[in-house]
Design a protein around this motif. Structure first.
Motif, PDB file in Angstrom:
ATOM      1  N   THR A   1     -11.391   4.238   3.542  1.00 13.13           N
ATOM      2  CA  THR A   1     -12.230   3.102   3.924  1.00 13.13           C
ATOM      3  C   THR A   1     -13.495   3.579   4.626  1.00 13.13           C
ATOM      4  O   THR A   1     -14.591   3.027   4.415  1.00 13.13           O
ATOM      5  CB  THR A   1     -11.445   2.141   4.830  1.00 13.13           C
ATOM      6  OG1 THR A   1     -10.267   1.704   4.142  1.00 13.13           O
ATOM      7  CG2 THR A   1     -12.280   0.932   5.201  1.00 13.13           C
ATOM      8  N   ARG A   2     -13.357   4.601   5.461  1.00 12.51           N
ATOM      9  CA  ARG A   2     -14.524   5.122   6.162  1.00 12.51           C
ATOM     10  C   ARG A   2     -15.493   5.836   5.195  1.00 12.51           C
ATOM     11  O   ARG A   2     -16.709   5.794   5.378  1.00 12.51           O
ATOM     12  CB  ARG A   2     -14.073   6.090   7.252  1.00 12.51           C
ATOM     13  CG  ARG A   2     -13.431   5.384   8.447  1.00 12.51           C
ATOM     14  CD  ARG A   2     -12.941   6.394   9.468  1.00 12.51           C
ATOM     15  NE  ARG A   2     -12.376   5.709  10.646  1.00 12.51           N
ATOM     16  CZ  ARG A   2     -11.799   6.364  11.651  1.00 12.51           C
ATOM     17  NH1 ARG A   2     -11.722   7.693  11.634  1.00 12.51           N
ATOM     18  NH2 ARG A   2     -11.325   5.674  12.669  1.00 12.51           N
TER      19      ARG A   2
ATOM     20  N   PRO B   1     -17.147   2.517   2.720  1.00 15.29           N
ATOM     21  CA  PRO B   1     -17.092   1.280   3.510  1.00 15.29           C
ATOM     22  C   PRO B   1     -17.399   0.021   2.717  1.00 15.29           C
ATOM     23  O   PRO B   1     -16.998  -1.075   3.129  1.00 15.29           O
ATOM     24  CB  PRO B   1     -18.134   1.513   4.590  1.00 15.29           C
ATOM     25  CG  PRO B   1     -19.060   2.536   4.031  1.00 15.29           C
ATOM     26  CD  PRO B   1     -18.252   3.410   3.136  1.00 15.29           C
TER      27      PRO B   1
ATOM     28  N   THR C   1     -14.273  -2.895  -1.471  1.00 15.07           N
ATOM     29  CA  THR C   1     -13.299  -3.887  -0.994  1.00 15.07           C
ATOM     30  C   THR C   1     -11.860  -3.495  -1.345  1.00 15.07           C
ATOM     31  O   THR C   1     -10.923  -3.872  -0.638  1.00 15.07           O
ATOM     32  CB  THR C   1     -13.605  -5.261  -1.596  1.00 15.07           C
ATOM     33  OG1 THR C   1     -13.607  -5.180  -3.015  1.00 15.07           O
ATOM     34  CG2 THR C   1     -14.967  -5.758  -1.115  1.00 15.07           C
TER      35      THR C   1
ATOM     36  N   PHE D   1     -10.509  -0.451  -1.262  1.00 10.31           N
ATOM     37  CA  PHE D   1     -10.003   0.447  -0.223  1.00 10.31           C
ATOM     38  C   PHE D   1      -9.732  -0.327   1.077  1.00 10.31           C
ATOM     39  O   PHE D   1      -8.799   0.010   1.824  1.00 10.31           O
ATOM     40  CB  PHE D   1     -10.995   1.577   0.027  1.00 10.31           C
ATOM     41  CG  PHE D   1     -11.028   2.606  -1.071  1.00 10.31           C
ATOM     42  CD1 PHE D   1      -9.851   3.096  -1.628  1.00 10.31           C
ATOM     43  CD2 PHE D   1     -12.239   3.084  -1.560  1.00 10.31           C
ATOM     44  CE1 PHE D   1      -9.884   4.048  -2.638  1.00 10.31           C
ATOM     45  CE2 PHE D   1     -12.266   4.029  -2.573  1.00 10.31           C
ATOM     46  CZ  PHE D   1     -11.088   4.519  -3.122  1.00 10.31           C
ATOM     47  N   GLN D   2     -10.547  -1.357   1.325  1.00  7.98           N
ATOM     48  CA  GLN D   2     -10.319  -2.172   2.523  1.00  7.98           C
ATOM     49  C   GLN D   2      -8.986  -2.921   2.431  1.00  7.98           C
ATOM     50  O   GLN D   2      -8.234  -3.032   3.408  1.00  7.98           O
ATOM     51  CB  GLN D   2     -11.465  -3.164   2.705  1.00  7.98           C
ATOM     52  CG  GLN D   2     -12.792  -2.508   3.074  1.00  7.98           C
ATOM     53  CD  GLN D   2     -13.932  -3.513   3.171  1.00  7.98           C
ATOM     54  OE1 GLN D   2     -13.727  -4.709   2.943  1.00  7.98           O
ATOM     55  NE2 GLN D   2     -15.150  -3.032   3.468  1.00  7.98           N
TER      56      GLN D   2
ATOM     57  N   GLU E   1      -6.157  -0.421   2.975  1.00  2.45           N
ATOM     58  CA  GLU E   1      -6.018  -0.104   4.402  1.00  2.45           C
ATOM     59  C   GLU E   1      -5.322  -1.244   5.144  1.00  2.45           C
ATOM     60  O   GLU E   1      -4.446  -1.013   6.001  1.00  2.45           O
ATOM     61  CB  GLU E   1      -7.404   0.143   4.991  1.00  2.45           C
ATOM     62  CG  GLU E   1      -7.396   0.611   6.454  1.00  2.45           C
ATOM     63  CD  GLU E   1      -7.516  -0.551   7.429  1.00  2.45           C
ATOM     64  OE1 GLU E   1      -7.083  -0.382   8.584  1.00  2.45           O
ATOM     65  OE2 GLU E   1      -8.009  -1.613   7.015  1.00  2.45           O
TER      66      GLU E   1
END
Length: 402
Positions: free
Chosen positions: A162-163, A166, A169, A171-172, A175
């Motif tokens: 995620t980092r 960023p 979406t 990967f968000q 997480e």
């Protein structure tokens, strides 16, 4: 000379007559003043000298056989020492009870099973014996879980992705899903944030008590492997207990849900509790011809323990507008039933009465008393004994039966 002898003889006759008449009078006075003795327990034993009772062996005590009055007068100090109290009789309702045998049991609603949220090996068990009281939030056990370690590693990887991306979406979402898995395993936000900051996986997790209670059962030990959802221990709350009682089917018809009954706990007979019937089992218990009723009572300070025997007083009959007295105010003996009436200050006298319906606390008086009479309610047996000691007779001796 003959005349002189005749006059002397005539003078002697009245002297002898009066002397003969005087002797019975002296004898009667002496008999009246003679002390008599009786047995405090058996007033029919009377003799004119000290000794022991041939029935019970008690020492005989002196009494005044000439005092035939029915009343008994006591001093203020005697009344205080004997704890003699009175009440004014009045009319009111009286209920009779049927006694049921019961017991106190644990309320399942106050029980909690502490189970493992993750599969793994119990590394430390902080509570190692039953009967220990624990508070909510207190550590109970620490577990080593490889699955938890892999979930933590998965979350660290999702955070890194995620980092790095960023704006992605997907990967968000990954997480967020990985974090939710840790939350489901009882990982707090503080623990998850510390994991991100340290970047170190910790396979050990300590689980606290979710409720307060007493450890009633331990189902796991240190070094034991437990599955997810496996029981570790059971906690019981004793601030509320169930009361269960057995009844025959014929008695169950007089019981209904919502009915208030009295509960007498063994050892606390002077503190009856009020219980509401919450459940009547419609099925007979296995291997018996008994049904079961149930209710609950509060247990302040956990002073009562499950397993204590209790008596449940089930009201089966009631009367209104009757004269009643405490049970201890009524004395029963071979001559009948009587109470003690308070007259002037310090003066008491026995009175025959007839009784009717009776329960554990009170008895109905059907004859012998009227509303407004002052009746002795404590110290009645001491009055009974004092009467026998002073008068050497039963208080009811010679009274007509009712």
């Amino acid at each position: 000379m003959e005349r002189k002898n005749f006059l002397m003889a005539v003078a002697f006759v009245p002297a002898v007559f009066f002397a003969a008449c005087k002797e019975p009078g002296k004898k009667q006075v002496a008999e009246e003043k003679k002390q008599t003795y009786t047995c405090p327990m058996h007033p029919q034993i009377v003799q004119d000298k000290p000794g022991t009772c041939p029935i019970c062996g008690m020492d005989l005590v002196p009494f005044d056989k000439n005092n035939k009055g029915a009343s008994l007068t006591l001093s203020e100090s005697q009344i205080a020492l004997a704890n003699i109290t009175t009440m004014v009789v009045g009319s009111g309702a009286l209920s009779n009870f049927k006694q049921l045998n019961g017991r106190l049991v644990t309320d399942p609603e106050k029980s909690a099973v502490i189970s493992s949220r993750v599969p793994g090996r119990i590394e430390v068990l902080y509570i190692k014996e039953t009967g220990v009281k624990v508070n909510k939030g207190q550590p109970l056990y620490k577990i080593y879980s490889e699955q938890l370690a892999s979930l933590q590693q998965e979350y660290l990887l999702a955070v890194a992705q995620t980092r790095q991306f960023p704006d992605d979406t997907r990967f968000q979402q990954i997480e967020k899903a990985a974090r939710q898995k840790l939350v489901l395993y009882d990982q707090s936000d503080a623990e998850i944030n510390h994991l991100v900051q340290s970047q170190k996986v910790n396979p050990y997790v300590t689980y606290p008590a979710t409720v307060s209670g007493v450890v009633s059962e331990l189902t796991a030990s240190e070094g034991q492997y437990v599955a997810e959802g496996g029981a570790v221990m059971r906690l019981e709350g004793y601030n509320q207990l169930w009361v269960e009682a057995d009844v025959y089917p014929a008695e169950a018809s007089a019981i209904h849900i919502g009915q208030s009954v009295k509960v007498i706990i063994a050892g606390w007979e002077n503190e009856p509790q009020t219980m509401t019937v919450q459940f009547v089992n419609p099925v007979l218990q296995s291997g018996s011809q008994l049904m079961q009723i149930r209710g609950s009572i509060t247990n302040p300070g956990d002073r009562w323990q499950p397993g204590l025997q209790v008596n449940i007083l089930l009201p089966v009959k009631s009367k209104g507008d009757v004269l009643s007295l405490p049970v201890n105010a009524v004395i029963r003996d071979g001559k009948g039933t009587h109470v003690w009436i308070g007259k002037a200050r310090g003066k008491f006298e026995p009175r025959m009465v007839k009784t009717g319906m009776e329960n554990f606390d009170a008895v109905e008086i059907t004859d012998g008393l009227k509303a407004g009479d002052t009746v002795v309610i404590t110290g009645t047996y001491l009055l009974y004994s004092e009467y026998i000691l002073k008068k050497g007779a039963d208080p009811m001796a010679g009274m007509p039966g009712m």
